[in-house]
Design an enzyme around this catalytic site. Structure first.
Site, PDB file in Angstrom:
ATOM      1  N   LYS A  79      10.427   3.571   2.656  1.00  0.00           N
ATOM      2  CA  LYS A  79      11.528   3.165   3.527  1.00  0.00           C
ATOM      3  C   LYS A  79      12.212   4.398   4.132  1.00  0.00           C
ATOM      4  O   LYS A  79      12.157   5.505   3.600  1.00  0.00           O
ATOM      5  CB  LYS A  79      12.554   2.333   2.738  1.00  0.00           C
ATOM      6  CG  LYS A  79      12.044   0.961   2.307  1.00  0.00           C
ATOM      7  CD  LYS A  79      11.940   0.007   3.466  1.00  0.00           C
ATOM      8  CE  LYS A  79      11.362  -1.353   3.067  1.00  0.00           C
ATOM      9  NZ  LYS A  79      12.292  -2.173   2.269  1.00  0.00           N
ATOM     10  N   ARG A 100       7.258  -3.906  -4.996  1.00  0.00           N
ATOM     11  CA  ARG A 100       6.422  -4.084  -3.800  1.00  0.00           C
ATOM     12  C   ARG A 100       6.161  -2.707  -3.207  1.00  0.00           C
ATOM     13  O   ARG A 100       7.077  -2.055  -2.715  1.00  0.00           O
ATOM     14  CB  ARG A 100       7.140  -4.997  -2.808  1.00  0.00           C
ATOM     15  CG  ARG A 100       6.338  -5.342  -1.566  1.00  0.00           C
ATOM     16  CD  ARG A 100       7.130  -6.286  -0.666  1.00  0.00           C
ATOM     17  NE  ARG A 100       6.361  -6.670   0.514  1.00  0.00           N
ATOM     18  CZ  ARG A 100       6.318  -5.978   1.645  1.00  0.00           C
ATOM     19  NH1 ARG A 100       7.029  -4.853   1.757  1.00  0.00           N
ATOM     20  NH2 ARG A 100       5.588  -6.384   2.667  1.00  0.00           N
TER      21      ARG A 100
END
Length: 286
Positions: free
Chosen positions: A226, A260
């Protein structure tokens, strides 16, 4: 810092399957069947390439493969339901034929979710927490699939306190799911790292993550590659997998159950260390 024991338990998912959570961190591998995802867009555009990568992640230690057909990165080009389905349904069908792994469909559309479950998916993973298309909860209930509902700050006003906003949003998602008949044992929650949250907000959410355990459900996290992870290390590395694995360990210590990730081996090994430490604190020897 005290190490928080994850909630654990049995997650009931589709086609009569279940996932045991708690003792060992559960890894969900990311498979983007898209041309424009922020990390791996275009790599798995063909069914064969997508299935091969999925099988590789399973061999490396992923218990679940999460397959998505529309990028959720900021500024991504939207696709319609038919295009989303064209991208993912053949992959799900072929992966279900070739592997016994658990398959998750990354969609917020009820129509796509139903077709994906029919094709072999066990889990519906909705980045809008069943609030964009509430009928997705009814699909999960009727098919007895697992349902992961994620928090997002997109397209709405958020509360100043990141944890209070989590409770506000996710409690509404739970109301929708329970109202549709989804069993509590089928539900997992995701705080939505990176979704309309800036760098400091993501770090505060990570630091205070254990507060979310009071919601009473297993927790899934997706910090892998991210933007806030790249920002924290101070460079525009497109695949900051060591830093991503560090966030996985920190969140495991704060009670996360499911991770994830893009890079399965890096996170697998890092989480094995976190779990070994927790077992040692419980008096286990090896």
């Amino acid at each position: 810092m005290d190490v928080i024991e994850p909630r654990g338990g049995t997650w009931q998912v589709g086609h009569g399957r279940s996932v045991e959570l708690g003792g060992v961190a559960c890894i969900m591998g990311i498979l983007n069947a898209t041309p424009d995802s922020f990390s791996d867009g275009g790599r798995y555009a063909s069914v064969e390439a997508a299935v091969a990568e999925s099988l590789k992640m399973v061999a490396e230690g992923a218990s679940i493969v999460d397959i998505g057909g529309e990028s959720t990165r900021p500024g991504a080009t939207p696709v319609d339901a038919l295009e989303e389905q064209r991208r993912i349904l053949p992959v799900i069908e072929e992966l279900a034929r070739r592997s016994n792994c658990l398959i998750s469909v990354d969609t917020y559309r009820s129509e796509t979710a139903r077709l994906a479950v029919d094709a072999g998916a066990h889990i519906v993973n909705d980045v809008w927490g069943a609030q964009k298309d509430p009928a997705i909860a009814r699909v999960a209930a009727e098919t007895r699939s697992g349902l992961c509902m994620m928090h997002t700050g997109r397209e709405r006003e958020t509360l100043p306190d990141v944890i209070e906003d989590q409770f506000l949003f996710l409690r509404r998602s739970l109301e929708i799911a329970r109202g549709a008949g989804v069993a509590d044992g089928a539900i997992v929650l995701d705080p939505g790292f990176g979704f309309a949250k800036d760098g400091p907000e993501n770090m505060i959410l990570m630091a205070r993550f254990a507060e979310l355990m009071s919601l009473g459900f297993p927790l899934l996290v997706g910090t892998s590659r991210k933007r806030f992870v790249r920002g924290a290390i101070g460079r525009a590395d497109p695949e900051p997998d060591i830093a991503s694995a560090a966030t996985s360990v920190l969140l495991r210590e704060r009670g996360a159950d499911i991770f994830r990730v893009h890079n399965v081996p890096a996170n697998r090994d890092a989480l094995m260390i976190a779990d070994a430490m927790r077992r040692a604190l419980q008096g286990e020897r090896w």
